[in-house]
Design a protein around this motif. Structure first.
Motif, short mmCIF file in Angstrom:
data_model
loop_
_atom_site.label_atom_id
_atom_site.label_comp_id
_atom_site.label_asym_id
_atom_site.label_seq_id
_atom_site.Cartn_x
_atom_site.Cartn_y
_atom_site.Cartn_z
N ASP A 139 31.89 31.45 39.40
CA ASP A 139 32.24 32.49 40.37
C ASP A 139 33.70 32.35 40.82
O ASP A 139 34.31 31.29 40.68
N VAL A 140 34.21 33.45 41.38
CA VAL A 140 35.54 33.45 41.95
C VAL A 140 35.41 33.33 43.46
O VAL A 140 34.90 34.24 44.12
N TYR A 157 39.18 44.24 35.61
CA TYR A 157 37.86 44.00 36.20
C TYR A 157 36.91 45.13 35.86
O TYR A 157 35.74 44.89 35.50
N PHE A 212 42.05 39.48 48.87
CA PHE A 212 41.27 40.32 47.96
C PHE A 212 41.99 41.53 47.38
O PHE A 212 41.47 42.17 46.46
N ARG A 230 32.80 38.75 36.54
CA ARG A 230 32.47 37.53 37.29
C ARG A 230 32.11 37.90 38.74
O ARG A 230 32.59 38.90 39.27
N ARG A 231 31.28 37.08 39.33
CA ARG A 231 30.90 37.30 40.73
C ARG A 231 32.04 36.79 41.62
O ARG A 231 32.60 35.72 41.40
N HIS A 232 32.38 37.58 42.63
CA HIS A 232 33.39 37.20 43.61
C HIS A 232 32.71 36.92 44.94
O HIS A 232 31.86 37.71 45.37
N TYR A 241 38.46 35.54 54.30
CA TYR A 241 38.15 36.75 53.55
C TYR A 241 38.49 38.03 54.31
O TYR A 241 38.31 39.13 53.78
N ASN A 272 35.50 41.86 45.28
CA ASN A 272 36.04 41.83 43.93
C ASN A 272 37.23 42.79 43.86
O ASN A 272 37.47 43.54 44.82
#
Length: 201
Positions: free
Chosen positions: A199-200, A99, A89, A109-111, A83, A115
């Motif tokens: 989730d992503v 988004y 990202f 959606r939750r990342h 990450y 995000n």
């Protein structure tokens, strides 16, 4: 009848079980480097802003430190992993726009990492702080000292960073509320709730 010692032991066991359960349902997202970079940059920006026009030696030191941090983040973003890497990202304008449309409708959606909006904010903050550090340094040189546009750019970016920080904090609070997750704590511990199928990751 349970004794005081028994009660303490029971409470300790409960706390340990709770910590274990939390760790089993959470995953490591932010590396020690990312967390150190994040909070160090927060400190540098705060010190530089509050010392502007007051204690110039401190102001300059904070600015140079921020510049070094930005350089290290660029290297980590290109050569790092997980990450930390920009490729994980950073998204294009269309993805960011879609988004934000989902955010407006409360269906984003939750990342697990940043995000799309968060990724765009990371780039904006890096560019702004880099511009502040560069124009600040330029004013210490004979070639650029006293040049109006350099001074004006430095001031505009210095005030602009406040707008970006405000938007960043607002986004963090909104995402924390929407997804029932303390993102400030996550940037301290490095851990976030394990991703669900929706989730992503």
């Amino acid at each position: 009848m349970p004794t005081t010692v028994d009660c303490h032991e029971r409470r300790r066991s409960t706390r340990e079980a709770s910590v274990k359960s939390t760790r089993e349902t959470s995953v490591r997202v932010w590396s020690p480097y990312v967390r150190l970079f994040h909070w160090s940059l927060v400190l540098c920006v705060a010190v530089a802003w509050f010392s502007s026009g007051e204690i110039m030696k401190v102001h300059e030191l904070a600015g140079y430190s921020a510049g070094v941090l930005i350089a290290s983040r660029l290297i980590a973003g290109l050569a790092g992993s997980g990450y930390t890497r920009f490729r994980q990202f950073v998204r294009g304008p269309r993805a960011v726009g879609l988004y934000m449309a989902d955010v407006a409708q409360g269906r984003e959606r939750r990342h697990l990492g940043h995000n799309p909006a968060g990724g765009a904010m990371v780039l904006a903050l890096l560019a702004c702080v880099a511009g502040i550090a560069l124009t600040g340094w330029m004013q210490t040189t004979d070639a650029w000292w006293g040049v109006t546009w350099v001074e004006d750019t430095h001031k505009i970016l210095g005030n602009g960073i406040l707008v970006l920080v405000g938007l960043h904090v607002g986004g963090v609070l909104l995402a924390s509320l929407r997804h029932h997750e303390n993102l400030v704590r996550a940037m301290l511990t490095g851990r976030k709730r394990a991703p669900s199928s929706e989730d992503v990751a």
